[in-house]
Design a protein around this motif. Structure first.
Motif, PDB file in Angstrom:
ATOM      1  N   THR A   1       1.432   0.897  13.308  1.00  0.00           N
ATOM      2  CA  THR A   1       2.677   0.136  13.199  1.00  0.00           C
ATOM      3  C   THR A   1       2.890  -0.231  11.732  1.00  0.00           C
ATOM      4  O   THR A   1       1.944  -0.273  10.936  1.00  0.00           O
ATOM      5  CB  THR A   1       2.661  -1.182  14.016  1.00  0.00           C
ATOM      6  N   LEU A   2       4.148  -0.490  11.403  1.00  0.00           N
ATOM      7  CA  LEU A   2       4.514  -0.931  10.066  1.00  0.00           C
ATOM      8  C   LEU A   2       5.345  -2.196  10.237  1.00  0.00           C
ATOM      9  O   LEU A   2       6.366  -2.173  10.914  1.00  0.00           O
ATOM     10  CB  LEU A   2       5.339   0.144   9.362  1.00  0.00           C
ATOM     11  N   THR A   3       4.844  -3.303   9.681  1.00  0.00           N
ATOM     12  CA  THR A   3       5.574  -4.571   9.820  1.00  0.00           C
ATOM     13  C   THR A   3       6.217  -4.917   8.488  1.00  0.00           C
ATOM     14  O   THR A   3       5.548  -4.959   7.455  1.00  0.00           O
ATOM     15  CB  THR A   3       4.617  -5.695  10.264  1.00  0.00           C
TER      16      THR A   3
ATOM     17  N   LEU B   1      -0.632  -1.247  10.092  1.00  0.00           N
ATOM     18  CA  LEU B   1      -1.785  -1.349  10.985  1.00  0.00           C
ATOM     19  C   LEU B   1      -2.357   0.056  11.119  1.00  0.00           C
ATOM     20  O   LEU B   1      -1.678   0.974  11.599  1.00  0.00           O
ATOM     21  CB  LEU B   1      -1.368  -1.888  12.359  1.00  0.00           C
ATOM     22  N   THR B   2      -3.607   0.232  10.668  1.00  0.00           N
ATOM     23  CA  THR B   2      -4.286   1.524  10.740  1.00  0.00           C
ATOM     24  C   THR B   2      -5.516   1.348  11.651  1.00  0.00           C
ATOM     25  O   THR B   2      -5.841   0.226  12.039  1.00  0.00           O
ATOM     26  CB  THR B   2      -4.744   1.993   9.345  1.00  0.00           C
ATOM     27  N   PRO B   3      -6.207   2.443  11.974  1.00  0.00           N
ATOM     28  CA  PRO B   3      -7.414   2.308  12.806  1.00  0.00           C
ATOM     29  C   PRO B   3      -8.453   1.380  12.165  1.00  0.00           C
ATOM     30  O   PRO B   3      -9.302   0.819  12.862  1.00  0.00           O
ATOM     31  CB  PRO B   3      -7.931   3.743  12.906  1.00  0.00           C
TER      32      PRO B   3
ATOM     33  N   VAL C   1       0.846  -2.748   1.993  1.00  0.00           N
ATOM     34  CA  VAL C   1       1.153  -1.556   1.203  1.00  0.00           C
ATOM     35  C   VAL C   1       1.298  -1.974  -0.258  1.00  0.00           C
ATOM     36  O   VAL C   1       1.938  -2.972  -0.566  1.00  0.00           O
ATOM     37  CB  VAL C   1       2.460  -0.904   1.712  1.00  0.00           C
ATOM     38  N   GLU C   2       0.659  -1.221  -1.150  1.00  0.00           N
ATOM     39  CA  GLU C   2       0.739  -1.517  -2.587  1.00  0.00           C
ATOM     40  C   GLU C   2       1.979  -0.848  -3.186  1.00  0.00           C
ATOM     41  O   GLU C   2       2.368   0.238  -2.767  1.00  0.00           O
ATOM     42  CB  GLU C   2      -0.507  -0.982  -3.310  1.00  0.00           C
TER      43      GLU C   2
END
Lengths: 148, 84
Positions: free
Chosen positions: A47-49, A127-129, A135-136
């Protein structure tokens, strides 16, 4: 048309139809749609928040669109940026610009998204495993904005 | 009083979304405010260390080190933006 920050998805065809309206001066519409990718920096993105800074965000986006109007001959522009939790393949952002000829529409559209990426107060958390990570910022985005 | 807002990674690191503070008399601009916050030590000192990429907005406009800060202002601290 203006700028909008929202959690809901958007319909690109509908937004472009609204942008054009029945204005027979419009000979060109250029648009950019940013999407959530399923992989970033060698990790799977679940997911990307997206969060933003309410109050400043709209002001910053309005300022970027005003600057595009000063630099190019455009009739109208719309910027929609989503916030909240998104998933791979979801739409994140829409920039669409109308003008008489394609040159102004292309340039203004690219300018707006380049500036948005370096000036507008949005932040992405993936959200990664392996868990969550912010994110930079990328140097290549600063270089893209500096071209203008 | 000044309203300080922390966003994104800085909010996580500081464990708070913001605070209302009475500024010491010698804190009159962004640079001095950052130095004052840094003097708390811990995450404040490491996240706001010189050379770290921290952006500041005063009343919703991007600010620089010498931008004045006064009572009633809203000052936001955040990392470089990553939208789009």
């Amino acid at each position: 048309m203006g700028v909008r920050v929202q959690t809901e998805d958007f319909d690109v065809a509908r937004e472009i139809a609204l942008l054009r309206g029945s204005d027979a001066r419009v000979g060109a519409v250029a648009s950019f749609v940013g999407l959530v990718r399923g992989e970033n920096d060698a990790a799977t993105v679940r997911t990307l928040t997206l969060e933003h800074y309410p109050g400043m965000t709209e002001k910053a986006l309005d300022g970027i669109v005003d600057e595009a109007r000063r630099r190019w001959s455009i009739y109208d522009a719309v910027v929609i940026h989503r916030v909240g939790e998104l998933a791979p393949t979801d739409q994140i952002v829409l920039v669409a610009v109308s003008s008489a000829h394609r040159g102004d529409a292309f340039a203004a559209c690219e300018f707006i998204i380049d500036y948005l990426k370096t000036q507008a107060p949005f932040w992405k958390k993936e959200l990664t495993p392996d868990g969550e990570r912010w994110v930079e910022a990328r140097a290549s985005d600063d270089e893209a904005a500096a071209r203008w | 009083m000044v309203e300080i807002v922390y966003l994104a990674r800085l909010r996580d690191r500081f464990g708070t979304a913001g605070e209302r503070v009475a500024l010491p008399g010698d804190v009159a601009d962004v640079g001095a405010l950052l130095a004052w916050l840094r003097s708390r030590g811990g995450a404040w000192s490491s996240e706001l260390a010189p050379g770290r990429a921290v952006r500041v907005a005063v009343n919703h406009d991007i600010a620089r080190s010498n931008t004045p800060v006064k009572t009633g202002d809203e000052v936001a601290l955040f990392p470089p933006v990553t939208g789009g």
